[in-house]
Design an enzyme around this catalytic site. Structure first.
Site, PDB file in Angstrom:
ATOM      1  N   SER A 144       0.838  -1.200   0.000  1.00 52.31           N
ATOM      2  CA  SER A 144       0.000   0.000   0.000  1.00 52.31           C
ATOM      3  C   SER A 144       0.875   1.253   0.000  1.00 52.31           C
ATOM      4  CB  SER A 144      -0.951  -0.048   1.192  1.00 52.31           C
ATOM      5  OG  SER A 144      -1.942   0.943   1.113  1.00 52.31           O
ATOM      6  N   ASP A 386      -9.497  -2.433  -6.306  1.00 52.43           N
ATOM      7  CA  ASP A 386      -8.969  -2.112  -4.978  1.00 52.43           C
ATOM      8  C   ASP A 386      -9.667  -0.848  -4.465  1.00 52.43           C
ATOM      9  OD1 ASP A 386      -7.332  -1.214  -2.835  1.00 52.43           O
ATOM     10  OD2 ASP A 386      -5.567  -2.165  -3.713  1.00 52.43           O
ATOM     11  N   HIS A 414      -7.297  -5.658  -0.915  1.00 51.36           N
ATOM     12  CA  HIS A 414      -6.087  -4.878  -0.643  1.00 51.36           C
ATOM     13  C   HIS A 414      -5.155  -5.547   0.362  1.00 51.36           C
ATOM     14  CE1 HIS A 414      -3.926  -1.031  -0.685  1.00 51.36           C
ATOM     15  NE2 HIS A 414      -3.812  -1.133   0.628  1.00 51.36           N
TER      16      HIS A 414
END
Length: 436
Positions: A144, A386, A414
């Site tokens: 991320s 996502d 995610h």
């Protein structure tokens, strides 16, 4: 250095005194902590290093419990370094309790301007040279926001990199914060639609909860106010593989019957408090939108982008939903000014956050020319639809980084790296090394 043993692993603590401002190496220093993990029995082997960069911003690295999660796959090949990015975990903290030592809100905001991806990458290079030596390289795994940092690393210090693995974290290279949220709200609406299709009874439960929150003041156990907007932000859960189910089970506990009729249960309010409080990770709220700030893209700063764009999507207006028969939609990964009023952990940082939001001419984070000439093996997992990182933005970046190989999948959300038992990391390693 402190060394601990857990089942199947040996863990060593490291603390590094790094410059607050790397352009002034003789100036103030802060501590950055990192946890070295190696497979038991291999601690004396000369293994290659894998640096893990956590998502966020504002979260410390995961605390391992032996050989759990993706670590077993990583430990097959690497000595792993779990970095607490500056301001998080056991690194010098930046919270409502510590930031006042910097001075007034303006001084605090200036201090926090050194806590973005560019400074994190320079910390990584400082640490690499100390641990590995000047000319040695390491591999990087970015999850991320950690992936955002990895792309900054590829842009500014590729000489320190052996290979890069990114999961759910290819950022838009020239995308404003407003564009990020303009793309996000439709994805969040799709996640809402999926949740309500899965649990249709939640439509009326949520409408009842929001109506009650609109009509009466409700306090959380930690002292914060539970408003309709705060309740809607529980939709942050909908971007993970089990988030919809977790949200449904939370709603099951919403009410109990007291002497005067239905009231919010202590269990419900306690769990909501755990999900909504920023006490453990205030930097996530203060710096969240600044991670998109780049002077060449948005010279006037990021503002309160999610708040500004929300008005373009009236279906997220809870009052409007209650006036008709539409479901109340949850919001997602967005930070709003009201959070710095309703959350006691953020309230002392309200003026600081306002100054960060108004800050202009953030340094650029990505060098498109360097990325176009990239020679480092890079593999990225892009999760289809996502909720947190726009797929179209990620694919555009993938095309802009020379040699980057992608794996686009709807098998995971995610949190695929964390929940896949090493499968996501294994595929990225094989992709980067040309085995697939």
């Amino acid at each position: 250095m402190t060394v601990h043993r857990q089942p199947g692993t040996v863990i060593t603590d490291h603390t590094f005194a790094v410059p607050l401002d790397h352009s002034s190496p003789d100036g103030e220093r802060i501590d950055v902590y990192a946890r070295e993990v190696v497979a038991a029995g291999r601690e004396r082997e000369s293994l290659p290093w894998l640096l893990y960069l956590q998502g966020g911003p504002g979260f410390g690295s995961p605390r391992p419990l032996g050989r759990d999660g993706w670590l077993p796959r990583a430990l097959d090949d690497f000595r792993v370094l779990l970095l607490d990015q500056r301001g998080t975990g056991r690194s010098t903290p930046a919270t409502r309790q510590t930031l006042p030592t910097r001075g007034d809100a303006a001084a605090q905001a200036h201090y926090l301007s050194y806590f973005r991806a560019d400074s994190i990458v320079r910390d990584c290079e400082f640490i690499r040279r100390q641990l590995l030596g000047e000319d040695a390289r390491w591999s990087v795994l970015g999850q991320s926001f950690g992936g955002f940092c990895a792309v900054t690393y590829l842009s500014s210090a590729p000489e320190g990199l052996r290979e890069v693995f990114v999961t759910g974290g290819l950022p838009g290279l020239d995308v404003t914060a407003e564009a990020v949220y303009r793309a996000a709200y439709p994805r969040i609406e799709r996640k809402n639609a999926g949740h309500y299709a899965r649990y249709p009874e939640d439509v009326e439960t949520v409408r009842t909860i929001v109506r009650r929150l609109r009509d009466e003041a409700v306090s959380l156990p930690g002292g914060g106010r539970l408003t309709p907007e705060a309740f809607q932000s529980l939709g942050l859960m909908l971007g993970t593989g089990t988030g919809s189910h977790t949200l449904h089970y939370l709603l099951e506990y919403a009410f109990v019957t007291g002497p005067s009729g239905p009231v919010f249960s202590d269990s419900f309010l306690s769990q909501v408090q755990q999900h909504l409080s920023f006490a453990a990770n205030p930097l996530y709220a203060v710096l969240h939108e600044s991670v998109y700030g780049q002077g060449s893209v948005s010279p006037h700063g990021t503002g309160w982008a999610a708040e500004a764009v929300r008005g373009e999507f009236p279906r997220f207006d809870a009052e409007r939903a209650l006036a008709g028969d539409a479901p109340v939609l949850f919001t997602g990964e967005s930070i709003h000014p009201w959070m710095f009023t309703s959350d006691p952990a953020l309230a002392p940082l309200r003026e600081t956050a306002e100054l960060v939001a108004r800050r202009e001419k953030w340094p650029d984070l990505y060098d498109t020319r360097q990325l176009a000439a990239n020679e480092i093996p890079v593999a990225a997992a892009i999760y289809h639809d996502d909720m947190y990182v726009d797929t179209a933005h990620s694919l555009a970046t993938a095309r802009a980084v020379r040699g980057l190989r992608t794996w686009v999948t709807d098998e995971f959300e995610h949190d695929g790296l964390r929940v896949s038992g090493g499968r996501v990391l294994d595929r990225l390693i094989r992709l980067a090394r040309g085995e697939l």
